[in-house]
Design a protein around this motif. Sequence first.
Motif, PDB file in Angstrom:
ATOM      1  N   ALA A  71       0.591  -1.227   0.027  1.00 37.30           N
ATOM      2  CA  ALA A  71      -0.049  -0.033  -0.191  1.00 37.30           C
ATOM      3  C   ALA A  71       0.788   1.354  -0.108  1.00 37.30           C
ATOM      4  CB  ALA A  71      -0.969  -0.062   1.172  1.00 37.30           C
ATOM      5  N   ARG A  72       1.916   1.134   0.906  1.00 38.99           N
ATOM      6  CA  ARG A  72       2.948   2.352   1.014  1.00 38.99           C
ATOM      7  C   ARG A  72       3.395   2.748  -0.620  1.00 38.99           C
ATOM      8  NH1 ARG A  72       8.125   1.587   4.432  1.00 38.99           N
ATOM      9  NH2 ARG A  72       8.542  -0.049   2.828  1.00 38.99           N
ATOM     10  N   GLU A  73       3.914   1.736  -1.100  1.00 35.56           N
ATOM     11  CA  GLU A  73       4.449   1.765  -2.599  1.00 35.56           C
ATOM     12  C   GLU A  73       3.469   2.420  -3.633  1.00 35.56           C
ATOM     13  OE1 GLU A  73       5.948  -2.020  -3.949  1.00 35.56           O
ATOM     14  OE2 GLU A  73       7.556  -2.108  -2.370  1.00 35.56           O
ATOM     15  N   MET A 131       0.827   4.408  -2.620  1.00 28.33           N
ATOM     16  CA  MET A 131       0.717   5.614  -2.381  1.00 28.33           C
ATOM     17  C   MET A 131       1.667   6.644  -2.681  1.00 28.33           C
ATOM     18  SD  MET A 131      -0.582   4.909   1.508  1.00 28.33           S
ATOM     19  CE  MET A 131      -0.476   6.699   2.218  1.00 28.33           C
ATOM     20  N   PHE A 132       3.057   6.338  -2.733  1.00 28.70           N
ATOM     21  CA  PHE A 132       4.093   7.044  -3.250  1.00 28.70           C
ATOM     22  C   PHE A 132       4.469   6.768  -4.705  1.00 28.70           C
ATOM     23  CE2 PHE A 132       4.187   7.326   1.354  1.00 28.70           C
ATOM     24  CZ  PHE A 132       4.573   8.401   1.545  1.00 28.70           C
ATOM     25  N   SER A 133       3.621   6.207  -5.337  1.00 26.94           N
ATOM     26  CA  SER A 133       3.943   6.003  -6.932  1.00 26.94           C
ATOM     27  C   SER A 133       3.341   7.282  -7.400  1.00 26.94           C
ATOM     28  CB  SER A 133       3.338   4.847  -7.543  1.00 26.94           C
ATOM     29  OG  SER A 133       1.798   4.649  -7.091  1.00 26.94           O
ATOM     30  N   ARG A 134       3.580   7.418  -8.644  1.00 26.69           N
ATOM     31  CA  ARG A 134       3.119   8.577  -9.601  1.00 26.69           C
ATOM     32  C   ARG A 134       1.675   8.500  -9.488  1.00 26.69           C
ATOM     33  NH1 ARG A 134       3.566   9.799 -15.887  1.00 26.69           N
ATOM     34  NH2 ARG A 134       2.358   7.714 -15.972  1.00 26.69           N
ATOM     35  N   PRO A 135       0.910   7.426  -9.747  1.00 30.48           N
ATOM     36  CA  PRO A 135      -0.659   7.589  -9.617  1.00 30.48           C
ATOM     37  C   PRO A 135      -1.051   7.577  -8.093  1.00 30.48           C
ATOM     38  CG  PRO A 135      -0.064   5.680 -10.980  1.00 30.48           C
ATOM     39  CD  PRO A 135       1.516   6.172 -10.239  1.00 30.48           C
ATOM     40  N   GLY A 136      -0.316   7.276  -7.274  1.00 25.53           N
ATOM     41  CA  GLY A 136      -0.564   7.592  -5.740  1.00 25.53           C
ATOM     42  C   GLY A 136      -0.491   8.788  -5.292  1.00 25.53           C
ATOM     43  N   PHE A 137       0.561   9.639  -5.876  1.00 28.58           N
ATOM     44  CA  PHE A 137       0.463  11.042  -5.871  1.00 28.58           C
ATOM     45  C   PHE A 137      -0.573  11.904  -6.274  1.00 28.58           C
ATOM     46  CE2 PHE A 137       5.109  10.389  -4.679  1.00 28.58           C
ATOM     47  CZ  PHE A 137       5.301  11.045  -3.308  1.00 28.58           C
ATOM     48  N   ALA A 138      -0.755  11.316  -7.434  1.00 27.48           N
ATOM     49  CA  ALA A 138      -2.076  12.091  -8.272  1.00 27.48           C
ATOM     50  C   ALA A 138      -3.256  11.688  -7.432  1.00 27.48           C
ATOM     51  CB  ALA A 138      -2.223  11.036  -9.559  1.00 27.48           C
ATOM     52  N   LEU A 139      -3.543  10.567  -7.158  1.00 24.09           N
ATOM     53  CA  LEU A 139      -4.756  10.381  -6.251  1.00 24.09           C
ATOM     54  C   LEU A 139      -4.794  11.346  -4.877  1.00 24.09           C
ATOM     55  CD1 LEU A 139      -7.173   8.665  -5.579  1.00 24.09           C
ATOM     56  CD2 LEU A 139      -5.866   7.092  -4.296  1.00 24.09           C
ATOM     57  N   ARG A 140      -3.496  11.192  -4.361  1.00 27.60           N
ATOM     58  CA  ARG A 140      -3.738  12.018  -3.033  1.00 27.60           C
ATOM     59  C   ARG A 140      -3.867  13.732  -3.432  1.00 27.60           C
ATOM     60  NH1 ARG A 140       1.245  11.046   0.572  1.00 27.60           N
ATOM     61  NH2 ARG A 140       2.454  10.632  -1.251  1.00 27.60           N
TER      62      ARG A 140
END
Length: 207
Positions: free
Chosen positions: A101-103, A105-114
């Motif tokens: 989940a951490r990976e 969250m800190f992927s490009r799509p994760g940063f986009a989602l945040r």
Amino acid sequence: MVTLRWTAAPAQAASARRRGPVLERAILDAALEQLSTVGWNGLTMEGVAAGAQTGKAAVYRRWPSKEDLVADALRAGLPPFAEAPDLGGVREDLLQLCRQAREAMFSRPGFALRSVIHECDQAQAERFHAVIFKGVVEPSVKLLREIITRGIERGEVRPDAANDYVFDAMPAMMMYRSKMRGSEWDDRDLEKMIDQFMLPLLRSSGP
């Protein structure tokens, strides 16, 4: 006599050749890149078009609004949560799931989602509720359910721990700490959350 011949620039030539799914993929990738760098408030359709090396009209033909484009970009870009870890123990399984989940969250799509979660107002956030629920919440709860069910079968977890409140607890904690306290969830933080929060929640308080 010298003959002058006009040659398209590489970016123009590449844009002219791209059609259909290839161009759509480039536009979605450009939207994710904008979201992860300049955020929701900084994202523009013009900026996405420039990032995809295409014209603004090509973007608007497919997505009439910024919200429509971002919703599809998130659907296409969010990493899959395919299998629940099975390392032989509930602690190890939960810890590995948290790392996955951490990976994400800190992927490009994760940063986009945040950026969407943190910057959108209430009305805009409602537009992305289904995307977030189906792309993030449902898959993570499904894997948690598998891990906890296996823990019950091994006798590590109390039988009544398989309930919606428990399944929501770990994702809610990770999202809350990330959003409200800026936690980056290093390995030590993950271990403390599992040992001090999840395992006491899952195990019987009896002898």
